[in-house]
Design a protein around this motif. Structure first.
Motif, PDB file in Angstrom:
ATOM      1  N   GLN A  74      30.779  37.266  42.119  1.00  0.00           N
ATOM      2  CA  GLN A  74      32.151  37.783  42.284  1.00  0.00           C
ATOM      3  C   GLN A  74      32.545  37.690  43.747  1.00  0.00           C
ATOM      4  O   GLN A  74      31.710  37.871  44.644  1.00  0.00           O
ATOM      5  N   GLU A  76      36.246  38.772  46.251  1.00  0.00           N
ATOM      6  CA  GLU A  76      37.571  39.398  46.226  1.00  0.00           C
ATOM      7  C   GLU A  76      38.106  39.530  47.638  1.00  0.00           C
ATOM      8  O   GLU A  76      37.344  39.759  48.581  1.00  0.00           O
ATOM      9  N   SER A  78      41.654  41.193  49.902  1.00  0.00           N
ATOM     10  CA  SER A  78      42.852  42.028  49.923  1.00  0.00           C
ATOM     11  C   SER A  78      43.441  41.984  51.319  1.00  0.00           C
ATOM     12  O   SER A  78      42.706  42.034  52.320  1.00  0.00           O
ATOM     13  N   GLY A  86      40.998  37.546  43.571  1.00  0.00           N
ATOM     14  CA  GLY A  86      39.552  37.411  43.433  1.00  0.00           C
ATOM     15  C   GLY A  86      39.186  36.638  42.194  1.00  0.00           C
ATOM     16  O   GLY A  86      40.041  36.207  41.408  1.00  0.00           O
TER      17      GLY A  86
END
Length: 218
Positions: A74, A76, A78, A86
């Motif tokens: 994973q 991600e 921001s 993501g």
């Protein structure tokens, strides 16, 4: 006709003048309020929420364990102002790889796109192999089947029955001190004799009225 009309009008006027005059009722004052109107204070002003500076972040991780088939990753990002982007991926039980790409913001919310890679395979899974070696425990000690005979740590004392310190007394049955009485049944003595019955008249003498037949012997 005019005279009659004037007479009726005069009668009505006289009746109106003769009616009693009632005084005008007094005006009542308006009722006073039973309780004062509540006084509300102005609403309390709260301090505005503190403004925080944007805090952007960015992370990623991945796991690849062939022994447990735990294969995933994973990442991600921001910008700190509400926008997030993501993706993550994982290997499904059928051998295919699932990939999810997503975005999120204050206007569109969360939006995801799912993809799949590979061909499903339903072959039997390989045997599980633990990642560590099982500890080896020593064999349990062998115990004798028969229980050992219990041996007391002391010898039991021997007790002998003590002889009695006295002799038992001898008892003899005593002879009876009296003789049994002799009883004789006495002859009954009666003081009277049974009298013969006495009748007041003599028994009648019967005479045969016929001669007895004489039988001749053969």
């Amino acid at each position: 006709m005019a005279i009659q009309t004037v007479a009726v009008f005069a009668c009505v006027l006289a009746a109106a003048l003769a009616a009693p005059a009632y005084p005008t009722p007094a005006a009542y004052p308006a009722p006073a309020a039973a309780y004062p109107a509540p006084a509300y204070s102005a609403p309390k002003s709260y301090a505005p929420e503190p403004a925080y500076a944007p805090a952007p972040y960015n992370f990623e991780y991945s796991v690849h364990d062939d022994a447990t088939y735990d294969i995933k990753s994973q990442s991600e990002y921001s910008d700190g102002n509400g926008y997030v982007k993501g993706s993550y991926s994982l290997v499904e039980p059928d051998g295919t790889k699932r990939i999810v790409e997503y975005t999120a913001d204050d206007y569109n919310g969360f939006v995801a796109e799912v993809k799949k890679e590979g061909t499903p395979s339903y072959s039997s899974a390989p045997a599980y192999k633990p990642a560590y070696k099982a500890p080896a425990y020593p064999a349990a000690p062998a115990y004798p089947s028969a229980a050992p005979a219990y041996k007391p740590a002391y010898s039991a004392p021997a007790y002998s029955a003590p002889a009695p310190a006295y002799s038992a007394p001898a008892y003899s049955a005593p002879a009876p001190a009296y003789s049994a009485p002799a009883y004789s049944a006495p002859a009954p003595a009666y003081g009277y004799s049974t009298p013969a019955p006495a009748y007041g008249h003599a028994a009648p003498a019967y005479k045969q009225s016929y001669a007895a037949p004489a039988y001749k012997q053969y």
